[in-house]
Write a protein that holds these residues in place. Structure first.
Motif, PDB file in Angstrom:
ATOM      1  N   ARG A  42       1.042  -1.232  -0.001  1.00 55.44           N
ATOM      2  CA  ARG A  42       0.067  -0.244  -0.257  1.00 55.44           C
ATOM      3  C   ARG A  42       1.102   0.865  -0.227  1.00 55.44           C
ATOM      4  NH1 ARG A  42      -3.781  -0.629   4.690  1.00 55.44           N
ATOM      5  NH2 ARG A  42      -2.159  -1.430   5.713  1.00 55.44           N
ATOM      6  N   ALA A  45       1.383   7.318   2.617  1.00 52.80           N
ATOM      7  CA  ALA A  45       2.065   9.022   2.929  1.00 52.80           C
ATOM      8  C   ALA A  45       2.895   9.601   4.059  1.00 52.80           C
ATOM      9  CB  ALA A  45       0.143   9.406   3.017  1.00 52.80           C
ATOM     10  N   ARG A  84       6.086  13.699  11.836  1.00 55.18           N
ATOM     11  CA  ARG A  84       5.104  13.494  11.226  1.00 55.18           C
ATOM     12  C   ARG A  84       6.877  12.638   9.542  1.00 55.18           C
ATOM     13  NH1 ARG A  84       1.532  14.682   6.423  1.00 55.18           N
ATOM     14  NH2 ARG A  84       0.071  12.661   6.253  1.00 55.18           N
ATOM     15  N   GLU A 126       0.800   5.825   8.020  1.00 53.85           N
ATOM     16  CA  GLU A 126      -0.266   6.851   7.263  1.00 53.85           C
ATOM     17  C   GLU A 126      -0.412   6.722   6.011  1.00 53.85           C
ATOM     18  OE1 GLU A 126      -0.020  10.624   8.987  1.00 53.85           O
ATOM     19  OE2 GLU A 126       0.138  10.321  10.387  1.00 53.85           O
ATOM     20  N   SER A 128      -1.854   6.352   2.081  1.00 51.78           N
ATOM     21  CA  SER A 128      -2.743   7.190   1.416  1.00 51.78           C
ATOM     22  C   SER A 128      -4.071   7.027   1.674  1.00 51.78           C
ATOM     23  CB  SER A 128      -1.791   7.265  -0.305  1.00 51.78           C
ATOM     24  OG  SER A 128      -1.293   7.369  -0.339  1.00 51.78           O
ATOM     25  N   SER A 129      -4.554   5.583   1.474  1.00 52.99           N
ATOM     26  CA  SER A 129      -6.245   5.540   1.900  1.00 52.99           C
ATOM     27  C   SER A 129      -6.730   6.077   2.808  1.00 52.99           C
ATOM     28  CB  SER A 129      -6.328   4.094   1.946  1.00 52.99           C
ATOM     29  OG  SER A 129      -5.614   3.893   3.125  1.00 52.99           O
ATOM     30  N   GLY A 130      -5.856   6.985   3.866  1.00 47.10           N
ATOM     31  CA  GLY A 130      -6.028   7.729   5.449  1.00 47.10           C
ATOM     32  C   GLY A 130      -6.583   6.541   6.619  1.00 47.10           C
ATOM     33  N   GLU A 131      -5.980   5.840   6.226  1.00 49.24           N
ATOM     34  CA  GLU A 131      -5.447   4.107   7.555  1.00 49.24           C
ATOM     35  C   GLU A 131      -4.609   5.218   8.067  1.00 49.24           C
ATOM     36  OE1 GLU A 131      -7.426   0.232   6.103  1.00 49.24           O
ATOM     37  OE2 GLU A 131      -5.935   1.220   4.302  1.00 49.24           O
ATOM     38  N   VAL A 132      -4.493   4.162   9.025  1.00 49.08           N
ATOM     39  CA  VAL A 132      -3.245   4.506   9.493  1.00 49.08           C
ATOM     40  C   VAL A 132      -2.725   2.920  10.950  1.00 49.08           C
ATOM     41  CG1 VAL A 132      -2.582   5.287  11.977  1.00 49.08           C
ATOM     42  CG2 VAL A 132      -3.934   6.607  10.080  1.00 49.08           C
TER      43      VAL A 132
END
Length: 149
Positions: A42, A45, A84, A126, A128-132
């Motif tokens: 995946r 980000a 980050r 983190e 790109s899909s927003g999942e962490v």
């Protein structure tokens, strides 16, 4: 002899390596870890790194002391970033200086292997899909750390 830093700011690897070689070393070995662009297939980000101030620096200093007790070192630098970080950014610099290359190379490998399992850092990926997702300890990292007698 040891330069141990935990910081959000980036580091200048060229300046750090020059400082180590200024001590009259015959060899300087280094490892720079950077944020990958993907994890588990995946797109990544960012990587978020957290730590426990005071405890983290104490652990890194103990690791540097352990390396210096095993190999003849003229210097040791460990700089680990927190906060980050985007793909491609520096995460960690581990560098050692010694009169001879074998000691510098071995000490650097030892430090990065130990750092992966002993230092109190928490990492969250983190995507790109927003999942962490928090990064779990890896068996391979533990095996590498234990391989040092």
């Amino acid at each position: 002899m040891h330069n141990i830093l935990v910081q959000e700011a980036d580091f200048d690897a060229t300046a750090e390596l020059a400082a180590l070689s200024a001590g009259g070393a015959g060899a300087v070995a280094s490892f720079i870890g950077v944020v990958r662009g993907a994890a588990g297939g995946r797109s990544l980000a960012a990587l978020r790194l957290e730590h426990y101030p005071g405890m983290t620096e104490k652990t890194l200093l103990a690791l540097a002391d352990a390396a210096a007790s095993r190999w003849e070192l003229t210097g040791c630098t460990i700089i680990h970033r927190t906060g980050r970080l985007a793909p491609g950014q520096n995460i960690v610099l581990v560098a050692t200086a010694s009169p001879h290359r074998a000691a510098a190379l071995a000490a650097t490998a030892f430090l990065i292997d130990q750092l992966k399992t002993a230092a109190p850092f928490w990492k969250a990926e983190e995507f790109s899909s927003g999942e962490v997702e928090w990064v779990a300890a890896r068996d391979a990292d533990h095996a590498a750390a234990k391989a040092w007698p």
